[in-house]
Design an enzyme around this catalytic site. Structure first.
Site, mmCIF file in Angstrom:
data_model
loop_
_atom_site.group_PDB
_atom_site.id
_atom_site.type_symbol
_atom_site.label_atom_id
_atom_site.label_comp_id
_atom_site.label_asym_id
_atom_site.label_seq_id
_atom_site.Cartn_x
_atom_site.Cartn_y
_atom_site.Cartn_z
ATOM 1 N N GLN A 122 -0.391 30.925 -34.156
ATOM 2 C CA GLN A 122 -0.230 29.972 -35.033
ATOM 3 C C GLN A 122 1.454 29.528 -34.901
ATOM 4 O OE1 GLN A 122 -2.036 27.951 -36.634
ATOM 5 N NE2 GLN A 122 -4.089 29.163 -36.853
ATOM 6 N N ALA A 138 -7.798 33.772 -28.064
ATOM 7 C CA ALA A 138 -6.864 34.733 -28.828
ATOM 8 C C ALA A 138 -7.740 35.820 -29.232
ATOM 9 C CB ALA A 138 -6.086 34.091 -29.691
ATOM 10 N N CYS A 146 -11.824 33.239 -43.935
ATOM 11 C CA CYS A 146 -11.447 33.929 -42.622
ATOM 12 C C CYS A 146 -12.627 33.214 -41.726
ATOM 13 C CB CYS A 146 -11.682 35.351 -42.728
ATOM 14 S SG CYS A 146 -13.132 36.237 -42.512
HETATM 15 N N1 PLP Z 1 -5.152 34.618 -34.502
HETATM 16 C C1 PLP Z 1 -4.828 33.709 -35.452
HETATM 17 C C2 PLP Z 1 -3.546 33.969 -36.210
HETATM 18 C C3 PLP Z 1 -5.633 32.682 -35.645
HETATM 19 O O1 PLP Z 1 -5.165 31.756 -36.467
HETATM 20 C C4 PLP Z 1 -6.835 32.535 -34.869
HETATM 21 C C5 PLP Z 1 -7.968 31.415 -34.900
HETATM 22 O O2 PLP Z 1 -7.787 30.975 -35.868
HETATM 23 C C6 PLP Z 1 -7.019 33.771 -33.838
HETATM 24 C C7 PLP Z 1 -5.943 34.637 -33.693
HETATM 25 C C8 PLP Z 1 -8.221 33.400 -32.722
HETATM 26 O O3 PLP Z 1 -8.072 32.491 -31.974
HETATM 27 P P1 PLP Z 1 -9.458 31.723 -31.089
HETATM 28 O O4 PLP Z 1 -10.141 30.915 -31.787
HETATM 29 O O5 PLP Z 1 -8.639 31.362 -29.727
HETATM 30 O O6 PLP Z 1 -10.088 33.082 -30.869
#
Ligand code: PLP
Length: 377
Positions: A180, A70, A324
């Site tokens: 999430q 993500a 974070c």
């Molecule tokens: N967006 C949200 C709300 C997340 O909680 C996270 C991961 O903690 C991400 C994006 C990033 O995802 P990824 O670990 O697949 O890069």
């Protein structure tokens, strides 16, 4: 027996995902771009996974593009939209509570000259569609807003905001980081009025290192990774067949009973809170109507890291609630009205459908123990 309560950080891959990853590694090792049958087999398996994932959010499989996770999907959505439309419309709307992968990306674009408006929750911690509408104008190319906050589980009114935006400014591109909320809430791209949606596999019992971006047909996203033109040129790089297959299997595993599981988690949350309430000096940082998968609390007088390590010694795993990455403060909880002191002592408990009441009771009794020992030390 260890107790894992950090599912918002990542989840344990399910057996079906592991089996599919294994199949991808041992049998379907061809390159999907190769023109021989080994390549074709891999391509067909990737497309099957694509169909499953696309179906879970109600889009056409031709609108779903695989990424490395993500973080990349979010980067692609923001940077790709801005590259496509930002020259004539150099303004971005977002919120003050986004994940770092959106926050940092937009901060960088702001440094490069884009105008950025960040909408904060009102005093009662709620987001109001009107605040977004008032910020948007003809110069706005993108609005990016998450569905469920990763620190306190707050569910943002994305559907209300995006549909209001589309009514008034149909050309503004709407992006939602659904990480999430994916497989935890029922998500449908049309109901959400979203043009772009970011997903990740490892939060839903798939593997780390794979995610997807939904791009509504007709929406222009300029690729941020160029090369061999895989994923129809939107995301170059050989597809990770094993991880994609695992992603499809994880979605299948999570697809049934989203609503029933939500109810089950709600009951677990209320059981947890009912027991936590018996301990003095604990403040709740998650609203009652937040996602039940994430509960954020502050144990007054004990810094998050101290508590986290105390619990870790008892093989109970949680997150520091305002982290974070690697414990760095994100400032998101403060945006929701949590005091700095409470944010410093916040921990995030994130559950899944296998979490048991016994595990929660053990956690709560360790919490009481921690309060007594650390405070009297
Ligand atoms: N967006 C949200 C709300 C997340 O909680 C996270 C991961 O903690 C991400 C994006 C990033 O995802 P990824 O670990 O697949 O890069």
């Amino acid at each position: 027996m260890s107790i894992y309560l950090d599912n918002a950080a990542t989840t344990k891959p399910c057996a079906a995902a592991i089996d599919e990853i294994n199949r991808g590694l041992t049998e379907l090792y061809g390159n999907p771009s190769s023109l021989h049958s080994k390549g074709l087999q891999a391509q067909l398996a990737v497309d099957e996974a694509r169909k499953i994932i696309a179906g879970s959010i109600g889009c056409d499989s031709r609108e779903l593009y695989f990424t490395s996770g993500a973080t990349e999907s979010n980067n692609m959505a923001v940077r790709g939209t801005v590259a496509a439309y930002g020259k004539r419309k150099p303004k971005i709307i977002t919120t003050t509570v986004e994940h770092a992968s959106i926050r940092e990306t937009i901060n960088e674009l702001e440094m490069k000259g884009f105008e950025v408006i960040r909408i904060a929750p009102r005093k009662n911690g709620e987001f109001v569609p009107q605040d977004f509408i008032e910020a948007i104008d003809e110069k706005t190319c993108l609005i990016s807003m998450m569905l469920v906050n990763n620190e306190n589980g707050y569910i943002l009114p994305v559907k209300e905001v995006f549909s209001a935006v589309k009514r008034k400014f149909p050309d503004v591109i709407t992006h939602c980081d659904c990480v999430q909320g994916f497989m935890k809430l029922n998500i449908n791209v049309k109901e959400l009025s979203a043009d772009l949606i970011s997903l990740s596999a490892h939060k839903i019992h798939g593997a780390k290192g794979v995610g997807a971006l939904y791009i509504k047909k007709g929406t222009r996203v300029v690729p941020i990774i160029t090369g061999g033109k895989q994923e129809k040129g939107i995301r170059s790089g050989t597809e990770s067949v094993p991880l994609i297959l695992g992603f499809g299997a994880a979605v299948k595993y999570m697809s049934s009973d989203i609503t029933q599981r939500f109810g089950q988690l709600k009951e677990l949350k209320s059981f947890l809170l009912g027991n936590i309430k018996k301990i003095d000096g604990i403040n709740l940082n998650s609203a009652e109507n937040a996602s039940p998968y994430i509960v954020n609390i502050s144990v007054c007088g004990i810094r998050s890291e101290i508590l986290l390590h105390f619990l870790e010694e008892r093989e109970i795993y949680v997150s520091s609630g305002s982290a974070c990455s690697k414990g760095a403060q994100s400032g998101v909880l403060e945006q929701f009205g949590v005091s700095r002191t409470d944010a410093d002592s916040a921990i995030r408990i994130s559950m899944n459908a296998s979490t048991t009441k016994d595990e929660l009771l053990t956690f709560v009794s360790s919490l009481a123990d921690a309060k007594q020992r650390i405070m009297s030390a």
